[in-house]
Enzyme design. Sequence first.
Site, mmCIF file in Angstrom:
data_model
loop_
_atom_site.group_PDB
_atom_site.id
_atom_site.type_symbol
_atom_site.label_atom_id
_atom_site.label_comp_id
_atom_site.label_asym_id
_atom_site.label_seq_id
_atom_site.Cartn_x
_atom_site.Cartn_y
_atom_site.Cartn_z
ATOM 1 N N LYS A 1 0.857 -1.203 0.000
ATOM 2 C CA LYS A 1 0.000 0.000 0.000
ATOM 3 C C LYS A 1 0.884 1.240 0.000
ATOM 4 C CE LYS A 1 0.819 1.453 4.432
ATOM 5 N NZ LYS A 1 1.697 2.550 4.756
ATOM 6 N N ASP B 1 -2.782 -2.339 10.081
ATOM 7 C CA ASP B 1 -2.888 -2.200 8.624
ATOM 8 C C ASP B 1 -3.422 -3.471 7.945
ATOM 9 O OD1 ASP B 1 -1.895 0.338 8.700
ATOM 10 O OD2 ASP B 1 0.132 -0.189 8.045
HETATM 11 P P1 ATP Z 1 3.980 -0.379 7.847
HETATM 12 O O1 ATP Z 1 3.893 0.413 6.574
HETATM 13 O O2 ATP Z 1 2.723 -1.191 8.151
HETATM 14 O O3 ATP Z 1 4.490 0.393 9.012
HETATM 15 P P2 ATP Z 1 6.484 -1.444 6.966
HETATM 16 O O4 ATP Z 1 6.359 -1.563 5.484
HETATM 17 O O5 ATP Z 1 7.166 -0.218 7.450
HETATM 18 O O6 ATP Z 1 5.049 -1.542 7.602
HETATM 19 P P3 ATP Z 1 7.255 -4.198 7.133
HETATM 20 O O7 ATP Z 1 7.897 -4.395 5.801
HETATM 21 O O8 ATP Z 1 5.910 -4.777 7.326
HETATM 22 O O9 ATP Z 1 7.247 -2.670 7.546
HETATM 23 O O10 ATP Z 1 8.305 -4.784 8.209
HETATM 24 C C1 ATP Z 1 8.388 -4.317 9.525
HETATM 25 C C2 ATP Z 1 9.164 -5.343 10.382
HETATM 26 O O11 ATP Z 1 8.398 -6.532 10.493
HETATM 27 C C3 ATP Z 1 10.505 -5.742 9.808
HETATM 28 O O12 ATP Z 1 11.489 -5.317 10.701
HETATM 29 C C4 ATP Z 1 10.493 -7.256 9.689
HETATM 30 O O13 ATP Z 1 11.605 -7.907 10.271
HETATM 31 C C5 ATP Z 1 9.228 -7.706 10.407
HETATM 32 N N1 ATP Z 1 8.468 -8.694 9.620
HETATM 33 C C6 ATP Z 1 7.810 -9.753 10.112
HETATM 34 N N2 ATP Z 1 7.195 -10.436 9.143
HETATM 35 C C7 ATP Z 1 7.465 -9.821 7.984
HETATM 36 C C8 ATP Z 1 7.107 -10.069 6.634
HETATM 37 N N3 ATP Z 1 6.347 -11.102 6.281
HETATM 38 N N4 ATP Z 1 7.550 -9.196 5.694
HETATM 39 C C9 ATP Z 1 8.288 -8.117 6.049
HETATM 40 N N5 ATP Z 1 8.678 -7.856 7.320
HETATM 41 C C10 ATP Z 1 8.259 -8.683 8.281
#
Ligand code: ATP
Length: 292
Positions: free
Chosen positions: A11, A140
């Site tokens: 997203k 989310d």
């Molecule tokens: P948001 O936009 O919801 O804040 P994000 O894109 O910033 O999320 P993610 O890529 O979801 O962050 O990853 C956040 C943390 O979650 C990472 O540090 C990672 O180690 C952990 N994590 C656990 N499962 C997953 C997964 N399936 N994919 C990515 N990261 C994951």
Amino acid sequence: MKAVKELARAKINLYLDVLSKREDGFHDIKTVMHTTTLSDEITLSQNGTGKRCVRLVADAERWLPTDQRNIAYTAAMLYMERAGIDAEIHIRLKKKIPVAAGLAGGSADAAAVLRGMNRLFGRLMSDKLLLSLAAELGSDVPFCLLGGTALCYGRGERIERLPEGLSLSLVIAVANEFVSTPTAYSELDRLYSDFSGKIEEHASELDSLISAIRTGASVEECLYNIFEDAVLPQCRGAARLKTRLIELGASAALMSGSGPSVFGIFPSDALADAAAEALRAEGVVAHSAKSG
Ligand code: ATP
């Protein structure tokens, strides 16, 4: 062995404001989220061993946990727990969404696992039940389950769907910088004095954005993300990427979530493809994508 495939779509936030700091320490936000074609691929299959467990294999450019610290793993366990299923679930996660970048990659994976598990087990759960499981997994995740475009409130889990039809040509690029979401919120608290007395200064952008989405007008003039105030002064790479996207022909560029990803809206898919290619030649992680 039956296997199902699901796409987990990243997203972007077309609008993101933080309204207040709550007594429980969380913040109330108001955001317009929009799913894109930048996706992870999830394949689920089951072995009827009678023992409830999950085996996760991640195909990713950087290390990711494959146990209960991975939200895709937790989503599969939660589904089995609530549906009363004992099976060995195999998850293959092909990761393309940049990790910890403000693109909700983990949440999208969790939502895709819930959808896939429900297909694998013959739709044991109603859409409403799946949504409640999604909300348990993270704020989310419910939006990622529904996809499309939506106005989200609360911590992001209260969802008002917006009309479909928004069709954007995008480049999503990520600076080689680390942003801690809690630190970004603390910086916002400092900048906005814990949001005491803050009014929704950017409510007019939100109104214009929603009206543009409803009427099919262009959304470029109405983008807003309060986290830019907290993050861009420190993340010079992300700030530079915003400028670079405009130089490469984007009509608007904005940080997504708490960064450090930045997206640009381009006049056509061809221009978006060319800009992503140019950024990759400069050593930047960049993907062209569409609304999805
Ligand atoms: P948001 O936009 O919801 O804040 P994000 O894109 O910033 O999320 P993610 O890529 O979801 O962050 O990853 C956040 C943390 O979650 C990472 O540090 C990672 O180690 C952990 N994590 C656990 N499962 C997953 C997964 N399936 N994919 C990515 N990261 C994951």
